[in-house]
Design a protein around this motif. Structure first.
Motif, PDB file in Angstrom:
ATOM      1  N   SER A 147       8.907  -7.242   6.238  1.00 31.29           N
ATOM      2  CA  SER A 147       7.873  -8.263   6.072  1.00 31.29           C
ATOM      3  C   SER A 147       6.849  -7.839   5.031  1.00 31.29           C
ATOM      4  CB  SER A 147       7.181  -8.526   7.416  1.00 31.29           C
ATOM      5  OG  SER A 147       8.112  -8.931   8.400  1.00 31.29           O
ATOM      6  N   VAL A 148       6.430  -6.568   5.084  1.00 37.53           N
ATOM      7  CA  VAL A 148       5.431  -6.071   4.132  1.00 37.53           C
ATOM      8  C   VAL A 148       5.994  -6.078   2.714  1.00 37.53           C
ATOM      9  CG1 VAL A 148       4.082  -4.051   3.454  1.00 37.53           C
ATOM     10  CG2 VAL A 148       4.220  -4.703   5.860  1.00 37.53           C
ATOM     11  N   LEU A 149       7.243  -5.622   2.556  1.00 38.66           N
ATOM     12  CA  LEU A 149       7.848  -5.582   1.219  1.00 38.66           C
ATOM     13  C   LEU A 149       8.046  -6.984   0.651  1.00 38.66           C
ATOM     14  CD1 LEU A 149      10.486  -2.744   1.693  1.00 38.66           C
ATOM     15  CD2 LEU A 149       8.443  -2.667   0.255  1.00 38.66           C
ATOM     16  N   PHE A 150       8.471  -7.921   1.488  1.00 39.73           N
ATOM     17  CA  PHE A 150       8.655  -9.294   1.011  1.00 39.73           C
ATOM     18  C   PHE A 150       7.321  -9.878   0.556  1.00 39.73           C
ATOM     19  CE2 PHE A 150       9.014 -13.854   1.266  1.00 39.73           C
ATOM     20  CZ  PHE A 150      10.272 -14.117   0.756  1.00 39.73           C
ATOM     21  N   ALA A 151       6.271  -9.649   1.347  1.00 38.26           N
ATOM     22  CA  ALA A 151       4.951 -10.152   0.968  1.00 38.26           C
ATOM     23  C   ALA A 151       4.477  -9.501  -0.333  1.00 38.26           C
ATOM     24  CB  ALA A 151       3.946  -9.896   2.087  1.00 38.26           C
ATOM     25  N   GLY A 152       4.716  -8.191  -0.489  1.00 41.44           N
ATOM     26  CA  GLY A 152       4.329  -7.514  -1.718  1.00 41.44           C
ATOM     27  C   GLY A 152       5.052  -8.067  -2.929  1.00 41.44           C
ATOM     28  N   GLY A 153       6.348  -8.343  -2.781  1.00 41.43           N
ATOM     29  CA  GLY A 153       7.101  -8.930  -3.884  1.00 41.43           C
ATOM     30  C   GLY A 153       6.604 -10.317  -4.242  1.00 41.43           C
ATOM     31  N   ALA A 154       6.277 -11.121  -3.228  1.00 41.80           N
ATOM     32  CA  ALA A 154       5.782 -12.475  -3.488  1.00 41.80           C
ATOM     33  C   ALA A 154       4.427 -12.441  -4.194  1.00 41.80           C
ATOM     34  CB  ALA A 154       5.678 -13.242  -2.177  1.00 41.80           C
ATOM     35  N   VAL A 155       3.554 -11.522  -3.790  1.00 49.19           N
ATOM     36  CA  VAL A 155       2.241 -11.409  -4.445  1.00 49.19           C
ATOM     37  C   VAL A 155       2.405 -10.999  -5.907  1.00 49.19           C
ATOM     38  CG1 VAL A 155       0.101 -10.067  -4.483  1.00 49.19           C
ATOM     39  CG2 VAL A 155       0.976 -10.945  -2.318  1.00 49.19           C
ATOM     40  N   LEU A 156       3.297 -10.044  -6.170  1.00 50.15           N
ATOM     41  CA  LEU A 156       3.538  -9.629  -7.552  1.00 50.15           C
ATOM     42  C   LEU A 156       4.094 -10.784  -8.374  1.00 50.15           C
ATOM     43  CD1 LEU A 156       3.637  -7.401  -9.708  1.00 50.15           C
ATOM     44  CD2 LEU A 156       5.924  -6.801  -8.863  1.00 50.15           C
ATOM     45  N   ALA A 157       4.990 -11.567  -7.793  1.00 46.98           N
ATOM     46  CA  ALA A 157       5.556 -12.708  -8.510  1.00 46.98           C
ATOM     47  C   ALA A 157       4.478 -13.728  -8.845  1.00 46.98           C
ATOM     48  CB  ALA A 157       6.649 -13.359  -7.665  1.00 46.98           C
ATOM     49  N   TYR A 158       3.590 -14.001  -7.888  1.00 49.32           N
ATOM     50  CA  TYR A 158       2.520 -14.968  -8.133  1.00 49.32           C
ATOM     51  C   TYR A 158       1.611 -14.486  -9.258  1.00 49.32           C
ATOM     52  CZ  TYR A 158      -1.322 -18.208  -7.224  1.00 49.32           C
ATOM     53  OH  TYR A 158      -2.288 -19.172  -7.359  1.00 49.32           O
ATOM     54  N   ALA A 159       1.380 -13.167  -9.318  1.00 48.50           N
ATOM     55  CA  ALA A 159       0.542 -12.619 -10.390  1.00 48.50           C
ATOM     56  C   ALA A 159       1.230 -12.737 -11.745  1.00 48.50           C
ATOM     57  CB  ALA A 159       0.196 -11.167 -10.091  1.00 48.50           C
ATOM     58  N   MET A 160       2.559 -12.749 -11.771  1.00 46.63           N
ATOM     59  CA  MET A 160       3.293 -12.815 -13.032  1.00 46.63           C
ATOM     60  C   MET A 160       3.525 -14.242 -13.526  1.00 46.63           C
ATOM     61  SD  MET A 160       3.937  -9.809 -14.201  1.00 46.63           S
ATOM     62  CE  MET A 160       2.299  -9.360 -13.610  1.00 46.63           C
ATOM     63  N   VAL A 161       3.388 -15.237 -12.639  1.00 47.59           N
ATOM     64  CA  VAL A 161       3.666 -16.619 -13.033  1.00 47.59           C
ATOM     65  C   VAL A 161       2.820 -17.069 -14.226  1.00 47.59           C
ATOM     66  CG1 VAL A 161       3.531 -19.028 -12.274  1.00 47.59           C
ATOM     67  CG2 VAL A 161       4.568 -17.328 -10.796  1.00 47.59           C
ATOM     68  N   PRO A 162       1.483 -16.818 -14.268  1.00 49.98           N
ATOM     69  CA  PRO A 162       0.719 -17.259 -15.444  1.00 49.98           C
ATOM     70  C   PRO A 162       1.222 -16.657 -16.755  1.00 49.98           C
ATOM     71  CG  PRO A 162      -0.760 -16.653 -13.653  1.00 49.98           C
ATOM     72  CD  PRO A 162       0.607 -16.213 -13.256  1.00 49.98           C
ATOM     73  N   PHE A 163       1.596 -15.378 -16.753  1.00 52.88           N
ATOM     74  CA  PHE A 163       2.112 -14.752 -17.973  1.00 52.88           C
ATOM     75  C   PHE A 163       3.441 -15.380 -18.391  1.00 52.88           C
ATOM     76  CE2 PHE A 163      -0.483 -11.511 -15.846  1.00 52.88           C
ATOM     77  CZ  PHE A 163      -1.386 -11.213 -16.855  1.00 52.88           C
ATOM     78  N   ALA A 164       4.289 -15.650 -17.395  1.00 48.94           N
ATOM     79  CA  ALA A 164       5.574 -16.272 -17.701  1.00 48.94           C
ATOM     80  C   ALA A 164       5.384 -17.667 -18.289  1.00 48.94           C
ATOM     81  CB  ALA A 164       6.435 -16.332 -16.437  1.00 48.94           C
ATOM     82  N   LEU A 165       4.482 -18.445 -17.685  1.00 46.73           N
ATOM     83  CA  LEU A 165       4.256 -19.804 -18.176  1.00 46.73           C
ATOM     84  C   LEU A 165       3.666 -19.796 -19.583  1.00 46.73           C
ATOM     85  CD1 LEU A 165       2.838 -21.600 -15.005  1.00 46.73           C
ATOM     86  CD2 LEU A 165       5.108 -21.835 -15.996  1.00 46.73           C
ATOM     87  N   GLU A 166       2.738 -18.869 -19.828  1.00 43.52           N
ATOM     88  CA  GLU A 166       2.098 -18.823 -21.142  1.00 43.52           C
ATOM     89  C   GLU A 166       3.107 -18.556 -22.252  1.00 43.52           C
ATOM     90  OE1 GLU A 166      -1.676 -16.618 -23.376  1.00 43.52           O
ATOM     91  OE2 GLU A 166      -1.203 -16.192 -21.272  1.00 43.52           O
TER      92      GLU A 166
END
Length: 315
Positions: A147-166
């Motif tokens: 559960s902790v690892l999945f949440a950590g991966g999701a948080v990292l992905a959310y942080a990367m979405v703006p860079f990917a979109l830009e």
């Protein structure tokens, strides 16, 4: 009335570890128990989905609404690259009920995450009666870290979405303005969160395979370069066409894999030292191992008289 009360008491005893230490049930009883646990899990998911649906358009104190959180990466794109360039940041709805379905989808996803302890407990309560105490301990550790690892991966992905979109919106040399449809954008964000979250489970899988004796640290150390290369190739395929997401996922996987390798190294060292102390390696091929197996009783179960479980009787 008395028969009904006795029947309920009998069912509770069969689910109790103290009265039924082996977790034995008939096939029909297993089906009834599965139906019962599944029902509680579905109730939790529906309740969580309802809360998530309401949260989508309403903020909770200092916490912004779920809709604002989801479209946050899109609104982080410079206004001159969005369409319309003026006015509030909004997503585009192209078919009837698209906004409703998006709100429902995001609400159910958020509700499943918020109420994860409830439905995970129902899964745990269904399988736990058939496990030994050591197996229950490992299963709880696995679920907790997963559960902790999945949440950590999701948080990292959310942080990367703006860079990917830009980066993605800059393709075309400025010939396009970006106005995402709500369904496509939300599917993009949720899929990225899912990819990162599931990918972060790989190191935990390596540790569990080592615990059950499928792979050793000696094997993993030989495969280290190949596994890291595979992590980079995997990240390149599953992430959008931007270097930030790929490097973030591959780098995080590399760090987590190396951490899992070191954990397996410590485990294998302890295991080898224990085998040396017990002189198992000195046994002849036809000589039996010095196991002392004694079947346990109810009094031997944890919580009954403080005794050891059957899995701990094997030394």
């Amino acid at each position: 009335m008395a028969d009904s009360s006795n029947d309920r008491t009998s069912k509770r005893r069969k689910r109790s570890r103290r009265h039924n230490p082996d977790g034995t049930m008939t096939l029909i009883e297993h089906i009834y128990e599965f139906r019962r646990r599944l029902g509680f899990a579905l109730i939790a998911l529906v309740a969580g989905g309802a809360l998530g649906f309401l949260w989508f358009t309403n903020s909770v104190g200092p916490v912004p609404s779920l809709g604002d959180i989801v479209k946050g990466p899109y609104c982080a794109i410079p206004p001159e690259q969005r369409f319309p360039r003026e006015g509030p940041c909004r997503l585009l709805q192209t078919v009837p009920f698209e906004a409703f379905m998006i709100q429902l989808k995001v609400g159910l996803t958020a509700g499943a995450v918020m109420f994860a302890p409830v439905w995970l407990y129902q899964l745990w309560a269904f399988i736990a009666p058939g496990l030994y105490s050591k197996e229950r301990k490992y299963a709880l550790i696995f679920v907790g870290f997963a559960s902790v690892l999945f949440a950590g991966g999701a948080v990292l992905a959310y942080a990367m979405v703006p860079f990917a979109l830009e980066i993605l919106v800059n393709f075309g040399g400025g010939a396009f303005d970006t106005w995402f449809t709500g369904d496509k954008y939300v599917s993009f964000v949720l899929s990225l969160l899912l990819i990162f979250g599931v990918s972060f489970e790989v190191p935990l899988l390596v540790i569990m395979l080592n615990r059950v004796g499928v792979v050793s640290y000696a094997q993993l150390s030989k495969w280290r370069r190949g596994l890291i290369f595979i992590a980079f190739v995997f990240a390149a395929f599953v992430t959008p066409a931007d270097p930030f997401s790929m490097i973030a996922l591959a780098g995080a996987l590399t760090v987590l894999l190396e951490l899992s390798f070191q954990i397996t190294r410590i485990h294998d060292k302890r295991k080898a030292r224990r085998r040396g102390e017990e002189n198992w390696d000195q046994l002849a091929d036809d000589e039996p191992a010095p196991f002392h197996y004694t079947p346990s009783t109810i009094d031997d179960e944890p919580g009954a008289t403080g005794g050891k479980s059957r899995a701990e009787d094997v030394t």
